[in-house]
Structures are given as C-alpha cells and as structure tokens.
Design an enzyme around this catalytic site. Structure first.
Site: not given
Length: 502
Positions: A173, A305
């Site tokens: 991320e 995720e």
C-alpha cells in the site's frame, strides 16, 4: 425456478490453490495470542504455535500465508526479529494501537508456522522505511545456501539450510501507509528494489509481487505498469514482476469502513453485499489495463487483501480491528471466492484479511478458547476448488433483489470446477435474507453416481460466540433429488452451499 447449467466439457481456466490464501499481520491479536503464544505458554503449542489454531487451519488446506503486513511491513526491520529472543529489540507498533512489540515472532517463527501448516510462504518487504540493502540482505538470509554474512548469521541463529520464499512483495500500500507515494515514484522504486531480490537457487524461483492499487484506483495500475514496461523493452520488463497486487475491502459505504459487525438491518445487508460484488467490476477493469501491457497474462493479479471491514467490537482496542463474523461475512466470502474462481485466468492469488482475530477472520481466540467463524466454514467447503479446473456455468431464471436500485444483487450466485478425479464442485450463494430458492442443476454429460452436499446457513445476523460456538456451522444437506437432467433441490435463505457430484 432457477436453473444452473453446467458444461463440464468446457474448461475455462485453472484455479490456483493460492486463491484461497490468508494474511497475517502484526496487528492486534493476530500473531500474538492468535497464532503464536510462545513455547512456555499453558496453551498447548508446538514451538510456540498454538496447536488448536494450527490444526483448524490445516483442515482448510491453507495454501499460502502472507506476513508481516500490511501497513506493518513498511515499518518492520527484519533484523530486530532474529537471534536470541531475550536480545531482540522492542518496538512500538505505530500503525496498530501503539502497543510494544517484543519481536519474539520473527523470520524463523514465520517459517516454522508455515512448515506446520504445510503452506507456501509470502514475505512482504519494507520499501516505505527500509533500504534496498535491508531487503536484499533479508532475501540472502532466508534463501542463500552458501557462504555469506547473512547465510552465516542464519546458521548461527539455528537454521542450517535456507528456506523457500515462494512469494516476495516489494512494499505494501505504498499509495498510503507504505509511504504516500505517487504511482510513478513507486514504480521507479519498484524497478530498483526488485533488482536486488536475488534468486540464489534457480530451482526455487521467488515470485516477485509489485504493490498495486487501492480498489478502483485504475490510474495506479496504468502508471505503474507503464513505468515498469518502458525501457527496457517489454520482453525484459516481464522479468521485473510476476504479480501485481490489488486491495479491496467491502464496507458499508464506498471508501468508508463503518457500521456494527452484528447489529444491522436489511438495508445494510444489501449495501454490504453490493459492495462485495462490486469487486468484479474492479477486477475486470484492472485486468483490462493489465491486458494492454501483458496480453499473454504472464503477470498474475494478486488480491492479497480482501474482506469485510466493520467497526471493532465494543470495548476492544480500536487499533486492534477485532470484529465479529456473521452470515453477512459468510455470504461476502462465498460470492468473493466465486468471483475469484471465475477470473482465474488472471487472478493467481487472493488472501483474506485476516487469518485470526482481525477483520474478517476465520478463527477467533480468547485465552485458551477458540471458535470457528462462519467465514471459516465457507473456506472449508470451498477448499475443493483448489487446484481444480473452472468449467463453464451459467444461471437462468435468477433475478435481482434489494431495497435500492443501485444496490440490487443477484438472488443466487455460483461457480463450478472439476478436479483431476473428475469430481464436480458446485458452490452456490443464496443472497436473500428471507426467501428460499427452487433450484435445478442441469449437467451436460455427467450422470451423478454419488452426491455430497454441505451448507452453512442462518439468520443474516447469526454468529458464533465462545459461549455458543456452533450457532453457525457446516452441516450435511441431504434434500437433493437426482433427475433425468441433473439435480433438483430447495436452497434455504441466507445460505452458502457446496455440492460434490461424482
């Protein structure tokens, strides 16, 4: 009547086992208390890994485990987590709750856990606050079977032979907690960092994963691929990455994770399921961009995720992301996994967030107690899809249900595969919280000789507690009739079903 047509003759793609992967982060009680209790704990364990959790996860045939994060990955310095435990540095987990980490669970412990589970390893490296040297030396420490400072240090710390790193993620991320980077800046860093993920054993290649987009940020995917595929030419650039990640969480509103995990009404039910189903558009559009740069589909999409993100349970640390798990989560898992199956030509891995005690976990623990969530039972039923071939299937007669036009969802959703022994696995979801559905399954050629069916069902708010751990469980479903066309049955409301046809 809803009719499911199955063309067993038409194979649509291979379903990688890793699509049924899991994610473990140093977050809340996922690692400590959930997976790892230490060798001196009164809770039964093998080398610190709690036995009840490991045995339950082995039942799922967990194919791959991602670690150490998540946001934690980009503040994790691996050297702090090796060597004698009483000499390991302590650190404050600034991302999740501000708690002190004693680093008693590190590289050696992660590989010990994966060896107990019998699963592949996915290690996520630190780009946000780490250096190229640090990442390169970690790979050397883990995988070099030779003479070097890092390999020698590994031996001093008790591991003679190297481990197998199956997957390595270069950052996490990086558009957010991993450094708040722009896509072109991250792409240039990725090109540099991945260069030093050396493959010391040509018979054990490391699958390199590039940090991808947040949900429907299509610009990130386009820019990262453009920058990684320019100069050198595309054939060489394929060596830069084997996978590109994407993260997607189903919240009550787009981009906002909120709402009780257990106290919700039908409006929220349909809102959440509509958000869960929106992942198909996200995957389709990212795939289209990837096809532009990689038409041969050499690069896998890694949904490493995904899951539901609700409010934490009242009275718990908000930084620990501990939430309950209802039939709403079970249906979210069921429809998501069916979608991943149907996109198996591009999707090569998916990791639900997270494995124990965090977000949409499959297991919850409290001291010596352990329970299996509704999501666990869905994964247990769906495990038969692992390593199978997706076959063509479609529904006729299915409608749309919901309370708002923009949040309508299909009343039934499916995917079908066939394994190497010729056994069909059919997984179905009835998304109606109140109404059963009359179902017919039409088979192209197979004449059923044996049928095994399982179901997870309940009210939309049903969940398990440590006092009543079997409110929602996997049960045998026997009300299926064999017909001259295939199968016939009534599918209960708010349910996930698995049928095996031999």
């Amino acid at each position: 009547m809803i009719t499911l047509y199955i063309n067993e003759n038409k194979k649509m793609g291979h379903i990688n086992p890793e699509i049924y992967g899991h994610f473990s982060e140093h977050l809340g009680r996922c690692i400590y208390e959930g997976l790892y209790v230490g060798e001196n704990s009164e809770i039964p364990n093998v080398n610190g890994m709690r036995t009840d959790v490991v045995e339950a996860l082995k039942e799922l045939k967990v194919p791959v485990l991602r670690w150490p994060g998540g946001c934690f990955a980009d503040e994790y310095h691996w050297k702090d987590g090796v060597g004698p435990k009483d000499k390991r540095k302590k650190m404050v987990n600034t991302n999740w709750g501000g708690v002190t980490e004693d680093n008693s669970f590190g590289t050696h412990e992660f590989f010990e856990l994966c060896e107990q589970l019998g699963c592949k390893t996915y290690v996520n490296g630190n780009v946000g606050s780490g250096t190229v040297q640090e990442m390169s030396e970690w790979v050397e420490y883990m995988t070099l079977d030779g003479v070097s400072p890092m390999a020698d240090w590994r031996r001093e710390n008790g591991r003679e032979k190297p481990w197998k790193v199956d997957y390595f993620g270069v950052g996490n991320e990086n558009w957010g907690c991993g450094g708040n980077m722009t896509p072109d800046y991250y792409a240039h860093l990725y090109r540099r960092y991945q260069t030093y993920i050396r493959c010391y054993d040509k018979n054990a290649p490391i699958f390199k994963i590039c940090g991808g987009a947040n949900a429907d940020d299509y610009e990130w995917t386009d820019v990262v691929l453009r920058e990684c595929f320019r100069n050198p030419a595309p054939p060489e650039a394929h060596g830069f990455m084997d996978g590109l990640s994407v993260h997607y969480y189903a919240g009550v509103e787009k981009g906002i994770h909120k709402g009780s995990a257990t106290d919700f009404d039908e409006a929220v039910w349909f809102n959440t399921l509509a958000r869960a189903l929106y992942i198909e558009e996200v995957l389709t559009r990212h795939s289209a961009i990837m096809d532009t740069y990689d038409p041969e589909k050499k690069i896998g999409m890694m949904v490493d995720e995904w899951g539901c993100w609700h409010d934490v349970e009242p009275g718990t640390n908000p930084g620990f992301l501990y939430q309950q798990n209802t039939m709403r989560d079970a249906l979210t898992a069921g429809v998501s996994l069916n979608i991943f199956n149907k996109h198996c030509d591009r999707i090569k891995m998916a990791c639900i967030a997270q494995i124990v005690n965090v977000l949409q976990s499959v297991i919850l623990t409290e001291g010596k107690k352990m329970l299996l969530t509704p999501t666990y039972h869905v994964f247990h039923m769906y495990k038969h899809h692992q390593d199978a071939e997706l076959v063509e299937s479609w529904l006729e007669g299915a409608g749309k249900i919901g309370l708002k036009e923009q949040e309508m969802v299909p009343d039934v959703q499916e995917s079908v595969s066939v394994d190497k022994d010729g056994v069909l696995t059919i997984t179905l979801n009835n998304l109606s919280p109140e109404e059963e559905r009359q179902m017919e399954v039409v088979l192209t050629k197979k004449e059923p000789s044996r049928i095994e069916a399982k179901i997870v069902r309940g009210r939309m708010q049903s969940y398990n507690t440590f006092e009543e751990p079997e409110q929602v469980k996997e049960e045998a479903f026997t009300q299926i009739q064999v017909t001259d066309r295939g199968l016939s049955f009534t599918m209960p409301a708010c349910s996930v079903m698995m049928i095996r046809v031999k």
